[in-house]
Write a protein that holds these residues in place. Structure first.
Motif, PDB file in Angstrom:
ATOM      1  N   UNK A 619      38.745  12.561  -8.882  1.00 18.57           N
ATOM      2  CA  UNK A 619      38.816  11.182  -8.425  1.00 18.57           C
ATOM      3  C   UNK A 619      37.757  10.310  -9.105  1.00 18.57           C
ATOM      4  N   UNK A 620      36.556  10.802  -9.233  1.00 19.25           N
ATOM      5  CA  UNK A 620      35.501  10.031  -9.877  1.00 19.25           C
ATOM      6  C   UNK A 620      35.789   9.826 -11.356  1.00 19.25           C
ATOM      7  N   UNK A 621      36.334  10.839 -12.027  1.00 21.30           N
ATOM      8  CA  UNK A 621      36.668  10.699 -13.438  1.00 21.30           C
ATOM      9  C   UNK A 621      37.776   9.676 -13.635  1.00 21.30           C
ATOM     10  N   UNK A 622      38.736   9.681 -12.747  1.00 17.54           N
ATOM     11  CA  UNK A 622      39.855   8.735 -12.852  1.00 17.54           C
ATOM     12  C   UNK A 622      39.368   7.304 -12.628  1.00 17.54           C
ATOM     13  N   UNK A 623      38.609   7.080 -11.590  1.00 12.33           N
ATOM     14  CA  UNK A 623      38.135   5.727 -11.282  1.00 12.33           C
ATOM     15  C   UNK A 623      37.242   5.184 -12.383  1.00 12.33           C
ATOM     16  N   UNK A 624      36.467   6.061 -13.026  1.00  6.74           N
ATOM     17  CA  UNK A 624      35.610   5.628 -14.128  1.00  6.74           C
ATOM     18  C   UNK A 624      36.451   5.180 -15.314  1.00  6.74           C
ATOM     19  N   UNK A 625      37.514   5.945 -15.638  1.00  5.27           N
ATOM     20  CA  UNK A 625      38.383   5.553 -16.752  1.00  5.27           C
ATOM     21  C   UNK A 625      39.155   4.288 -16.452  1.00  5.27           C
ATOM     22  N   UNK A 626      39.284   3.938 -15.188  1.00  3.66           N
ATOM     23  CA  UNK A 626      39.958   2.700 -14.776  1.00  3.66           C
ATOM     24  C   UNK A 626      38.981   1.529 -14.702  1.00  3.66           C
ATOM     25  N   UNK A 627      37.693   1.806 -15.010  1.00  6.91           N
ATOM     26  CA  UNK A 627      36.660   0.767 -14.963  1.00  6.91           C
ATOM     27  C   UNK A 627      36.360   0.324 -13.537  1.00  6.91           C
ATOM     28  N   UNK A 628      36.513   1.237 -12.584  1.00  9.87           N
ATOM     29  CA  UNK A 628      36.055   0.981 -11.234  1.00  9.87           C
ATOM     30  C   UNK A 628      34.611   1.515 -11.103  1.00  9.87           C
ATOM     31  N   UNK A 629      33.823   0.715 -10.493  1.00 12.56           N
ATOM     32  CA  UNK A 629      32.446   1.131 -10.268  1.00 12.56           C
ATOM     33  C   UNK A 629      32.317   1.768  -8.886  1.00 12.56           C
ATOM     34  N   UNK A 630      31.675   2.921  -8.829  1.00 12.52           N
ATOM     35  CA  UNK A 630      31.371   3.518  -7.536  1.00 12.52           C
ATOM     36  C   UNK A 630      30.087   2.851  -7.020  1.00 12.52           C
ATOM     37  N   UNK A 631      30.229   1.930  -6.098  1.00 13.44           N
ATOM     38  CA  UNK A 631      29.103   1.125  -5.631  1.00 13.44           C
ATOM     39  C   UNK A 631      28.210   1.914  -4.692  1.00 13.44           C
ATOM     40  N   UNK A 632      28.788   2.585  -3.720  1.00 14.49           N
ATOM     41  CA  UNK A 632      27.989   3.329  -2.764  1.00 14.49           C
ATOM     42  C   UNK A 632      28.859   4.306  -1.985  1.00 14.49           C
ATOM     43  N   UNK A 633      28.185   5.291  -1.399  1.00 16.40           N
ATOM     44  CA  UNK A 633      28.806   6.231  -0.453  1.00 16.40           C
ATOM     45  C   UNK A 633      27.933   6.240   0.791  1.00 16.40           C
ATOM     46  N   UNK A 634      28.510   5.995   1.931  1.00 19.52           N
ATOM     47  CA  UNK A 634      27.762   5.960   3.183  1.00 19.52           C
ATOM     48  C   UNK A 634      28.448   6.854   4.211  1.00 19.52           C
ATOM     49  N   UNK A 635      27.612   7.423   5.118  1.00 20.30           N
ATOM     50  CA  UNK A 635      28.119   8.282   6.191  1.00 20.30           C
ATOM     51  C   UNK A 635      27.931   7.592   7.532  1.00 20.30           C
ATOM     52  N   UNK A 636      28.933   7.767   8.393  1.00 22.32           N
ATOM     53  CA  UNK A 636      28.877   7.247   9.758  1.00 22.32           C
ATOM     54  C   UNK A 636      28.493   8.403  10.659  1.00 22.32           C
ATOM     55  N   UNK A 637      27.283   8.399  11.167  1.00 24.74           N
ATOM     56  CA  UNK A 637      26.788   9.514  11.963  1.00 24.74           C
ATOM     57  C   UNK A 637      27.519   9.625  13.292  1.00 24.74           C
ATOM     58  N   UNK A 638      27.966   8.523  13.860  1.00 23.60           N
ATOM     59  CA  UNK A 638      28.669   8.586  15.142  1.00 23.60           C
ATOM     60  C   UNK A 638      30.004   9.280  14.982  1.00 23.60           C
ATOM     61  N   UNK A 639      30.746   8.887  14.025  1.00 24.73           N
ATOM     62  CA  UNK A 639      32.085   9.470  13.797  1.00 24.73           C
ATOM     63  C   UNK A 639      32.037  10.664  12.855  1.00 24.73           C
TER      64      UNK A 639
END
Length: 894
Positions: A619-639
């Motif tokens: 998924x990361x390789x595909x999004x990079x080739x599409x010129x999508x930037x991975x801005x951030x990854x966040x976790x929701x501790x409650x859920x």
């Protein structure tokens, strides 16, 4: 001496008496021989000639009067010939029919009143012979069989005395001058020439027009002339039967032509007489060879002709028309004979088609009245029952469909749009109004409990008594969608719900809780999910008052324009984004606005299972080739979930600097806005290269973007939408639409789901922005592509063709607004299936508001009345009108 003288005188007297007796006997014998000779000679001479001889044997006054009659007859013949040269045989036949009944009855009465039984028999036989001779004259045949037949018939009547003949002549003499005025005393000759007289009953003295001299001329004509006349007679008959070939007989002399027409008239009258009289005359006509020949010719011509109206009706019609019109009709028919004639059925069919094309006036109303009268609504007999979606429940296609790429979940509409009605679930009730519907709905309105059984622990939906309740949870937000929405905002503040981000796409929406709670953040979500094993999930969303459609990421493009969604969300949506070169993810790239976010909340983002790790790597390789930037990854501790935030590039520079052109760029002629049944392609479209092009800039913040014309609209785009059009549409809806619809019968407290069935710029939806409702704007596929403008304003919509069913469940909208929709559809499809579709998607108690041409308003009114809907308002002005109708709970056989 006296005595002897007396004896001698006595002997002389006796001798004289004996001589006188002898003379008397000889005279008597001579008279008898003469009578026999006359009777014998009568069997050879034609009946009309015999009539002339009888008349000549009368007094000098009779003979002179007969000459006068002959002169008058010649004049009439000349007139007749002149008239008949212009008039067709059908006209003459008309005159015959107008008087045939009277003439026939008069002749029959004279035979019965003026003759004894014996003379009546003779008259009948003579009439038979007369008919035979007339028919022979018609065909100009001198058959020996006919002559033998005449002789035989006269020999049968040889028992009659000379006194009968004298009596007959006397009757002729007495009634000759009063034939037309005193038909009660008609002579036998009048009966014999009755068929000929019927040619012109308005001229009574023409009964004796065939004098001895005329008959002698006709009798002395050579065989060649007779054959020519016979051939021309056939051509004249063809003229009377419809070919109207008048030129075929113009080369003949007037007398021959007049005789042909008279003979043709006599034949027609004899034929009519054979229908009305069942006597010996009818039988003799059947045996006559000349008539049989004519009958065969007539039958052959009739078989070639088109079907006609009954003879009497057509003849009466001809009589009523003046002669100049007949001449004109003959000329036109002569020209038209070269081409195929259309039947009355063809003309009627063509008239009905013209009435259907005409959209105004009583003719259209009569057609619609007939359609509605013949219309019989029925319940759809389908497996889906009350949840029937025609283009998704096509059982014929589902039996043979492919399933690898979810083709069976895509649109496959039936060949013929359904005209049946979807049944109501048992126990159906009026829906719970918003905002209460976000949390609970009536169970009997959507009687499905499977999701409550398998997803209840995730707080999707639960069954509680008569209600299905929605705690607001989902697979990724068990503790509520609102908390999850705020988590995403904190994880990426640039999202800015309700300001920067207004319109989003929720893929695999489930029961729609995520989109339902986004309303509290001034965000509208276009949610979709397939109609699959997650039973009625989209139906739950719509019943709750949340925007949603039934759709799937399969083999075709989504029915949205390119670059319109501010954010796309996927929470455990189970879509294999990374497979087949990223074809499905590239479809999201098409509809995502440059600079927009793709939020992916799924196990590959936050779990370390081998499968998840591999998916994440791809998924990361595909999004990079599409010129999508991975801005951030966040976790929701409650859920205990995580979310990855990808942002789409805003320029083409990244595409040009890639090491490998994978995924490839789409071809230049591939329009990214084409979305109606367009197959998916694993490619990317170039972005706007100019700041004036759509997608080069982010829209204004909400709600300013609602009333502001998009920056990329200008006045130099030709047929494309312009800023002036946008301003004009705004003025149209500037008045108080809410009050207008209230006066038409719409109760806003019951209205949540609204659809503008033929939206242009979204002006109608913008006019309702202050009400607690949402409007789904439908842009017709045959209209101008204004859907990007609607999304630019912060509204939602979709492409659709109303000749097909919409991808939604039954009973899902409270208000349908149709602005000149039906008049537009009439040129492409039938209104009955469209009306059935309107009935399918509108809730009982919901309203249909139609603005259209006055004639179309009338049509729609009749159709919805046939569904037992209530008309709450109807107006008409300047050939434009409006209609408001309220749907009832009625179902066929309910």
């Amino acid at each position: 001496m006296a005595l002897p003288n007396k004896s001698r005188n006595s002997r002389r007297s006796s001798s004289t008496t004996s001589y006188t007796s002898t003379i008397t006997t000889l005279v008597f014998i001579t008279l008898c021989v003469l009578g026999v000779w006359m009777l014998t000679s009568n069997s050879v001479v034609s009946p009309k000639t015999r009539s002339a001889v009888d008349n000549s044997a009368s007094t000098t006054n009779d003979f002179s009067s007969n000459d006068d009659r002959i002169d008058q007859t010649n004049k009439n013949n000349d007139d007749n010939n002149n008239n008949n040269s212009d008039d067709s045989t059908s006209e003459s036949t008309t005159n015959n029919n107008n008087n045939s009944d009277e003439s026939t009855s008069e002749s029959t009465t004279n035979n019965n009143n003026n003759n004894s039984d014996e003379s009546t028999s003779e008259t009948t036989n003579n009439n038979d012979n007369n008919n035979n001779n007339n028919n022979n004259n018609n065909n100009n045949n001198n058959n020996s069989d006919d002559s033998t037949l005449e002789t035989t018939n006269n020999e049968k009547n040889s028992d009659g005395s000379t006194s009968e003949t004298n009596t007959k002549s006397k009757d002729q003499k007495d009634t000759a001058t009063v034939y037309g005025d005193n038909p009660g005393n008609l002579p036998d000759d009048a009966i014999k020439s009755d068929v000929a007289n019927n040619n012109n009953n308005d001229q009574p003295k023409q009964d004796h027009k065939n004098s001895f001299s005329q008959k002698q001329k006709q009798k002395n004509s050579n065989d060649d002339q007779k054959n020519i006349v016979s051939e021309k007679d056939e051509e004249s008959t063809q003229v009377s039967e419809g070919n109207n070939n008048k030129d075929a007989v113009e080369g003949e002399n007037q007398n021959a032509k007049g005789d042909q027409q008279q003979d043709g008239q006599r034949f027609d009258n004899n034929d009519q007489g054979s229908k009305n009289n069942g006597d010996g005359v009818n039988e003799q006509l059947k045996d006559d060879k000349g008539e049989n020949k004519i009958m065969e010719i007539e039958q052959k011509k009739m078989s070639k002709e088109e079907p006609k109206e009954p003879e009497k009706e057509s003849q009466e019609e001809v009589v009523e028309k003046p002669k100049p019109e007949k001449k004109k009709r003959r000329k036109s028919s002569k020209k038209e004979s070269k081409k195929q004639w259309s039947t009355q059925a063809d003309e009627s069919r063509g008239e009905k088609e013209r009435q259907n094309i005409n959209e105004s006036g009583s003719s259209t109303n009569s057609v619609v009245d007939q359609e509605v009268q013949d219309l019989k609504w029925s319940i759809c007999n389908v497996t889906a029952g009350a949840d029937y979606i025609p283009c998704l429940d096509n059982e014929k296609y589902l039996k043979t469909s492919h399933r690898k790429h979810y083709e069976h979940r895509e649109r496959h509409c039936p060949e013929d749009a359904p005209t049946c009605l979807v049944s109501l679930p048992q126990g159906y009730k009026t829906h719970v109004p918003w905002p209460g519907s976000r949390d609970k709905i009536w169970y009997h309105n959507v009687p499905h409990v499977k999701l409550a059984e398998v997803k209840g622990h995730q707080n999707w939906v639960k069954l509680m008594g008569e209600f299905l309740t929605f705690p607001g949870g989902g697979t990724q937000f068990i503790h509520g969608a609102l908390h999850y929405i705020d988590f995403l905002q904190k994880a990426q503040p640039d999202i800015a719900w309700g300001k920067h981000t207004r319109v989003i796409l929720d893929v695999g929406c489930g029961v729609g809780s995520f989109g339902g709670y986004l309303f509290e953040r001034d965000v509208i979500a276009m949610s979709f999910a397939p109609k699959d094993e997650h039973e009625a999930q989209v139906q739950f969303a719509l019943e709750r008052g949340i925007p949603a459609i039934s759709a799937v990421m399969g083999t075709q493009r989504l029915q949205f324009p390119s670059r319109v969604f501010d954010l796309i969300h996927c929470a455990r949506c189970r879509v294999p984004w990374h497979e087949e070169g990223g074809k499905l993810l590239l479809e999201l790239n098409r509809v995502l606005r440059p600079g927009g976010f793709f939020v992916w909340s799924a196990t590959p983002v936050y779990q370390t299972l081998e499968e998840d790790v591999e998916i994440w790597k791809q998924m990361t390789a595909l999004t990079k080739s599409m010129c999508w930037d991975l801005v951030t990854i966040k976790n929701d501790t409650l859920n205990q979930v995580g979310a990855a935030f990808f942002r789409k590039t805003t320029s083409n520079e990244c595409y040009e600097q890639r090491d490998q052109s994978q995924p490839p760029m789409c071809k230049d002629d591939d329009d990214p806005n084409n979305a109606w049944y367009v197959p998916l392609q694993a490619c990317m479209h170039k972005l706007a290269a100019d700041n004036t092009e759509r997608g080069a800039k982010w829209p204004d913040a909400w709600p300013q973007r609602l009333q502001k014309a998009p920056y990329w609209l200008n006045d130099a785009q030709g047929e494309k939408p312009s800023s002036k059009d946008f301003a004009a549409d705004g003025k149209r809806w500037k008045y108080n639409v809410v009050d207008e619809l209230s006066n038409m019968g719409v109760g806003w407290s019951d209205v949540r789901n609204v659809m503008d069935m033929r939206a242009t710029y979204g002006g109608f939806a913008a006019a309702l922005k202050d009400l607690p409702l949402w409007v789904f704007n439908v842009v017709n596929v045959d209209a101008g592509d204004t859907l990007p403008i609607i999304y630019e304003r912060g509204l939602i919509g979709i492409y659709h063709d109303w000749c097909e069913s919409f991808s939604t469940y039954p009973r899902t909208y409270d208000l349908l607004h149709a602005d000149h929709l039906f008049s537009n559809l009439k040129t492409r499809c039938q209104l009955v299936p469209v009306t059935a579709e309107v009935d399918r998607i509108l809730r009982p108690g919901g309203h249909l508001v139609v603005r259209d041409e006055a004639s179309v308003i009338d049509e729609v009114e009749k159709l919805v009345k046939s569904l037992n809907w209530e008309i709450t308002s109807k107006t008409s002005k300047n050939q434009e009108g409006s209609l408001c109708a309220k749907k009832s709970h009625w179902r066929p056989n309910s």
